[in-house]
Motif scaffolding. Structure first.
Motif, short mmCIF file in Angstrom:
data_model
loop_
_atom_site.label_atom_id
_atom_site.label_comp_id
_atom_site.label_asym_id
_atom_site.label_seq_id
_atom_site.Cartn_x
_atom_site.Cartn_y
_atom_site.Cartn_z
N LEU A 202 -91.01 56.68 11.54
CA LEU A 202 -92.06 57.13 10.64
C LEU A 202 -93.04 58.05 11.36
CD1 LEU A 202 -92.74 53.74 8.82
CD2 LEU A 202 -91.48 55.71 7.93
N GLY A 203 -93.13 57.88 12.66
CA GLY A 203 -94.02 58.73 13.45
C GLY A 203 -93.72 58.62 14.92
N VAL A 204 -94.03 59.69 15.66
CA VAL A 204 -93.87 59.72 17.12
C VAL A 204 -95.15 60.33 17.69
CG1 VAL A 204 -92.62 60.74 19.06
CG2 VAL A 204 -91.36 59.90 17.07
N ASP A 205 -95.65 59.74 18.79
CA ASP A 205 -96.86 60.32 19.37
C ASP A 205 -96.51 61.17 20.59
OD1 ASP A 205 -96.58 58.62 21.58
OD2 ASP A 205 -98.27 57.34 21.03
N LEU A 206 -97.52 61.75 21.21
CA LEU A 206 -97.30 62.69 22.30
C LEU A 206 -96.92 62.02 23.61
CD1 LEU A 206 -100.12 65.29 21.54
CD2 LEU A 206 -97.73 65.26 20.79
N PHE A 207 -96.97 60.69 23.64
CA PHE A 207 -96.44 59.97 24.79
C PHE A 207 -94.93 59.73 24.64
CE2 PHE A 207 -100.93 58.78 24.81
CZ PHE A 207 -101.25 58.91 26.16
N GLY A 208 -94.41 59.91 23.40
CA GLY A 208 -93.01 59.64 23.13
C GLY A 208 -92.78 58.26 22.55
N GLN A 209 -93.86 57.58 22.15
CA GLN A 209 -93.74 56.28 21.51
C GLN A 209 -93.42 56.46 20.03
OE1 GLN A 209 -97.05 53.64 23.78
NE2 GLN A 209 -97.89 55.33 22.58
N ALA A 210 -92.62 55.56 19.48
CA ALA A 210 -92.18 55.71 18.09
C ALA A 210 -92.59 54.52 17.25
CB ALA A 210 -90.66 55.89 18.04
N ALA B 278 -98.48 66.10 5.95
CA ALA B 278 -99.07 65.41 7.10
C ALA B 278 -98.08 65.38 8.25
CB ALA B 278 -99.47 63.99 6.71
N SER B 279 -98.59 65.59 9.44
CA SER B 279 -97.72 65.62 10.61
C SER B 279 -97.21 64.23 10.95
CB SER B 279 -98.47 66.19 11.81
OG SER B 279 -97.62 66.24 12.95
N ARG B 280 -95.91 64.15 11.21
CA ARG B 280 -95.34 62.89 11.68
C ARG B 280 -95.31 62.85 13.20
NH1 ARG B 280 -90.36 61.37 7.69
NH2 ARG B 280 -90.30 59.58 9.09
N ILE B 281 -95.67 63.96 13.82
CA ILE B 281 -95.96 63.98 15.25
C ILE B 281 -97.47 63.83 15.36
CG2 ILE B 281 -95.84 65.28 17.40
CD1 ILE B 281 -93.09 64.57 16.32
N ILE B 282 -97.93 62.77 15.99
CA ILE B 282 -99.37 62.52 16.08
C ILE B 282 -99.78 62.41 17.55
CG2 ILE B 282 -99.51 61.40 13.83
CD1 ILE B 282 -99.37 58.71 15.21
N ALA B 283 -101.07 62.54 17.78
CA ALA B 283 -101.54 62.53 19.17
C ALA B 283 -101.28 61.18 19.84
CB ALA B 283 -103.02 62.88 19.21
N LYS B 284 -101.65 60.10 19.14
CA LYS B 284 -101.47 58.77 19.71
C LYS B 284 -101.29 57.77 18.59
CE LYS B 284 -103.64 55.54 22.97
NZ LYS B 284 -104.84 55.26 23.80
N LEU B 285 -100.32 56.89 18.72
CA LEU B 285 -100.09 55.88 17.70
C LEU B 285 -101.34 55.05 17.49
CD1 LEU B 285 -96.52 54.42 18.46
CD2 LEU B 285 -97.14 56.22 16.85
N ASP B 286 -101.68 54.84 16.22
CA ASP B 286 -102.82 53.99 15.92
C ASP B 286 -102.38 52.67 15.30
OD1 ASP B 286 -101.94 54.87 13.51
OD2 ASP B 286 -103.85 55.74 12.85
N ARG C 13 -93.62 69.26 25.40
CA ARG C 13 -92.34 69.45 24.71
C ARG C 13 -92.37 68.89 23.28
NH1 ARG C 13 -88.21 67.94 29.79
NH2 ARG C 13 -89.17 69.44 31.24
N ILE C 14 -93.08 67.79 23.09
CA ILE C 14 -93.15 67.21 21.74
C ILE C 14 -94.00 68.10 20.84
CG2 ILE C 14 -93.96 65.23 20.40
CD1 ILE C 14 -93.21 63.46 22.82
N ILE C 15 -95.10 68.63 21.35
CA ILE C 15 -95.93 69.55 20.55
C ILE C 15 -95.11 70.75 20.10
CG2 ILE C 15 -97.88 71.16 20.65
CD1 ILE C 15 -99.28 69.11 22.49
N ALA C 16 -94.20 71.21 20.95
CA ALA C 16 -93.40 72.39 20.64
C ALA C 16 -92.45 72.19 19.47
CB ALA C 16 -92.62 72.83 21.88
N ILE C 17 -92.15 70.93 19.10
CA ILE C 17 -91.25 70.70 17.96
C ILE C 17 -92.00 70.15 16.74
CG2 ILE C 17 -89.24 70.36 19.45
CD1 ILE C 17 -89.55 67.29 18.77
N ALA C 18 -93.33 70.09 16.85
CA ALA C 18 -94.13 69.70 15.70
C ALA C 18 -94.16 70.85 14.71
CB ALA C 18 -95.55 69.34 16.14
N ASP C 19 -94.59 70.56 13.48
CA ASP C 19 -94.75 71.63 12.51
C ASP C 19 -95.75 72.65 13.05
OD1 ASP C 19 -96.41 72.70 9.95
OD2 ASP C 19 -94.31 72.32 9.41
#
Length: 426
Positions: free
Chosen positions: A309-317, A361-369, A402-408
């Motif tokens: 449902l979402g992945v953050d910039l650390f690579g956590q899902a 809404a972005s499914r790539i987020i800065a940090k999982l909340d 690298r994760i930011i590069a594949i975000a919308d």
């Protein structure tokens, strides 16, 4: 008719109670029962148990979101429902104890069940053969574990459950009571492929070579992936769930003919179930085998492909929670992701669209909340329709880049700003 066949037929006749709903009257208030899910659910029995006419029971089940509905609001007063999958349910259902969600993987649920005892286990099987053996058909899941420690077994015989030579079997003589039905099995139809799913699948396919052992979930992206890799050869399937796309690979000659293609369940269309009947190239086994760490560790070139449902910039899902509500569970993703990531020749992939909903809404987020279903060390590659972020060997800073590069594209600047703020404290 052989003597064994005659005994099997007489057993069914002597222990028959009619329809599945009639089994409910044979269960006492407070008893612990286990219900099979996915393609083995018995909808008529579910409706009877989740009604005002049923006694309050302690129900444990392997119902899967999107396949098996769980009408928590219809549970009798005093009853409770336990599962390793959360389901959309009324607010407070978990807080008041009516819905007990165990936050464990399929492998963890198998381990949990091995330590439990049940008063009644329900099995959904094919009619018995001449030796009195019924096939679990398309869904074995946790039944071999549960059956080791239950007082009574109620069997539901359904001629629509295909007899699959590679599936586990059940001796009808062990059934205390038997119900019969001719109800269609639960189906899952992925529908027509979408352009977005196909783009995501194209990026994932770059990691699937000849001889790969492939694990996939259900949905449009896994279905599109199977179509794209149908030109590969000697593919090996080892997954929790398989669906209609497995047939495509078989018919295209993509599968390794010497490999026992294994899953704990097949969930697809009625046509897929009919196609599986009598086939000996697919094995359906218990989760204690399909999700066993020892078994997974021995799979060559394991590529595990799961959604989030979402992945953050650390690579956590996050695979489970959206908007503060629990929608699912980690399922088998944690078992396969960890195994693939640890394997020298394996790859753990999370594939997801870059945005969600009409608002984009972005499914790539800065940090999982919320919930971290898969830790960063179990995720090797993150894929969206914009590309693949290969995180293997990357530092924390490189992973975020690298994760930011594949975000919308519309969200990349805000993600970079958020990451700069996070990284400034490192």
């Amino acid at each position: 008719m052989t003597v064994t066949a005659a005994l099997a037929r007489s057993t069914v006749a002597a222990r028959s109670v009619g329809t599945p709903a009639a089994l409910v009257a044979r269960i006492s208030a407070g008893e612990r029962i286990f219900l099979p899910g996915s393609g083995a659910e018995v909808p008529e029995l579910t409706a009877a148990l989740f009604s005002g006419h049923a006694p309050p029971l302690d129900i444990t089940a392997s119902f899967v979101p999107g396949i098996n509905a769980v009408p928590i609001e219809a549970l009798p007063e005093g009853a409770r429902y336990t599962s390793c999958f959360a389901q959309p349910s009324p607010p407070g259902a978990q807080a008041n104890g009516r819905f007990r969600h165990l936050p464990v993987s399929y492998g963890g649920f198998a381990s949990h069940l091995s330590r439990q005892s049940f008063d009644v286990a329900i099995v959904h099987v094919s009619p018995p053969d001449a030796a009195g053996l019924c096939s679990f058909g398309i869904a074995v899941e946790f039944m071999p574990i549960v059956l080791k420690n239950c007082r009574r077994v109620f069997a539901v015989i359904n001629p629509r459950m295909p007899r699959i030579p590679g599936a586990e079997t059940f001796d009808i003589a062990r059934a205390n009571l038997i119900a019969e039905t001719d109800e269609p099995l639960c189906e899952y139809d992925v529908g027509a492929p979408s352009a977005q799913a196909s783009r995501i699948a194209e990026h994932v396919a770059a990691f699937v070579e000849d001889g790969t052992t492939l694990q996939v979930g259900l949905g449009k992206t896994p279905d599109a992936l199977m179509r794209i890799v149908s030109d590969r050869r000697r593919l090996r399937l080892h997954s929790g769930m398989l669906s209609d796309a497995a047939r495509l690979l078989a018919e295209c000659g993509s599968l390794d003919a010497q490999w026992p293609h294994m899953s704990c369940v097949h969930v697809g269309t009625a046509a897929h179930y009919a196609w599986l009947s009598g086939r000996d190239d697919f094995q359906i086994r218990g989760c204690d085998q399909t999700h066993s760490p020892a078994v997974l560790a021995g799979l060559p070139r394991l590529v595990a492909v799961n959604s989030a449902l979402g992945v953050d910039l650390f690579g956590q899902a996050n695979l489970e929670m959206l908007g503060g509500r629990m929608l699912s569970g980690v399922g088998g993703a944690a078992d396969f992701a960890q195994a693939a990531s640890l394997a020298p020749d394996g790859v753990s992939i999370i594939a997801l669209p870059s945005t969600a909903g009409r608002g984009g809404a972005s499914r790539i987020i800065a940090k999982l909340d919320g919930i971290c279903s898969l830790p960063r060390h179990a995720v090797d590659v993150v894929v969206t329709e914009h590309g693949a972020a290969d995180l293997r060997g990357a530092t924390v800073m490189e992973r975020a880049e690298r994760i930011i590069a594949i975000a919308d594209p519309a969200h990349r600047t805000s993600l970079q700003d958020a990451w700069n703020e996070i990284a400034a404290r490192f």
